[in-house]
Design an enzyme around this catalytic site. Structure first.
Site, short mmCIF file in Angstrom:
data_model
loop_
_atom_site.label_atom_id
_atom_site.label_comp_id
_atom_site.label_asym_id
_atom_site.label_seq_id
_atom_site.Cartn_x
_atom_site.Cartn_y
_atom_site.Cartn_z
N PRO A 11 -60.40 42.40 -8.17
CA PRO A 11 -60.09 41.05 -8.63
C PRO A 11 -60.88 40.59 -9.85
O PRO A 11 -62.05 40.93 -10.01
CB PRO A 11 -60.44 40.17 -7.41
N ASN A 12 -60.17 39.82 -10.66
CA ASN A 12 -60.70 39.18 -11.87
C ASN A 12 -60.90 40.14 -13.05
O ASN A 12 -61.19 39.69 -14.16
CB ASN A 12 -62.00 38.41 -11.58
N ARG A 19 -63.73 36.82 -19.43
CA ARG A 19 -64.53 36.39 -18.30
C ARG A 19 -66.00 36.76 -18.52
O ARG A 19 -66.33 37.94 -18.63
CB ARG A 19 -63.99 37.12 -17.07
N TYR A 24 -69.95 40.97 -18.92
CA TYR A 24 -68.98 42.08 -18.84
C TYR A 24 -68.53 42.60 -20.20
O TYR A 24 -67.78 43.58 -20.26
CB TYR A 24 -67.76 41.63 -18.01
N ASN A 75 -63.48 50.43 -9.40
CA ASN A 75 -64.35 49.26 -9.55
C ASN A 75 -63.73 48.19 -8.63
O ASN A 75 -62.80 47.50 -9.04
CB ASN A 75 -64.40 48.77 -11.00
N ALA A 78 -65.41 42.10 -6.78
CA ALA A 78 -66.05 41.35 -5.68
C ALA A 78 -65.75 41.96 -4.31
O ALA A 78 -66.54 41.78 -3.36
CB ALA A 78 -65.60 39.90 -5.73
N GLU A 99 -67.66 55.16 -7.72
CA GLU A 99 -67.70 53.69 -7.77
C GLU A 99 -68.30 53.27 -9.11
O GLU A 99 -69.36 53.77 -9.51
CB GLU A 99 -68.58 53.20 -6.61
N HIS A 101 -69.37 49.97 -11.67
CA HIS A 101 -69.58 48.55 -11.98
C HIS A 101 -70.00 48.43 -13.43
O HIS A 101 -70.90 49.16 -13.87
CB HIS A 101 -70.66 47.94 -11.07
N ARG A 108 -78.68 41.56 -10.48
CA ARG A 108 -78.00 40.26 -10.35
C ARG A 108 -78.29 39.64 -8.97
O ARG A 108 -79.25 40.00 -8.31
CB ARG A 108 -76.51 40.46 -10.63
#
Ligand code: DQA
Length: 147
Positions: A11-12, A19, A24, A75, A78, A99, A101, A108
């Protein structure tokens, strides 16, 4: 042996470039897809690149990958930190799972430090920006050739 690699985005990530660019970066998801396609072509892979804001679609793509893919680069965004359902789907996949990110999740908020997906990942790339995707594809090539 399949040469297909699924690259899945949660998502996003459709808003990449717009964003929180300070976190990012300025590249869009279309830029990431183009970079993945170029790297994949060089490695002799055929990639299926998907993004969804819906958990069930990501699960369905993992199920599809079971039938046709040699590896998954994911990825989960969330969903990384929340989704037992995506973890369970990935557990049914036999090949390597990487995976990715874009940001360094460990630098964070605390809620980003735990990943459900890492339990089934061959490796995790975080904090390398969008370059993490192409690094993941290079790792997949190594893992598949070693297998
Ligand atoms: C992300 C990190 C996640 O914590 C976040 O929810 C995202 C993107 C990353 O690529 O850095 O949406 O997976």
């Amino acid at each position: 042996m399949s040469r297909t690699v699924f690259v899945l985005n949660g998502p996003n990530l459709n808003l990449l470039g717009k964003r929180q660019p300070e976190i990012y970066g300025a590249e869009t998801l279309a830029d990431v897809e183009a970079a993945c396609r170029e790297t994949a072509a060089g490695l002799g892979f055929d990639i299926r690149f998907h993004q969804s804001n819906r958990e069930y679609e990501i699960i369905d793509w993992v199920h599809e990958a079971r039938e046709v893919a040699a590896a998954i680069v994911i990825n989960p965004a969330a969903f990384t930190h929340t989704s037992v359902a995506i973890l369970d789907a990935l557990k049914t996949f036999d090949g390597p799972i990487i995976e990715v990110h874009i940001s360094n999740v460990h630098a964070r908020e605390a809620f980003r430090h735990h990943s459900y997906v890492s339990a089934v990942a061959s490796g995790v790339i975080a904090g390398f920006g969008t370059q993490g995707y192409t690094l993941a594809l290079q790792r997949v090539a190594r893992l598949i050739h070693a297998g």
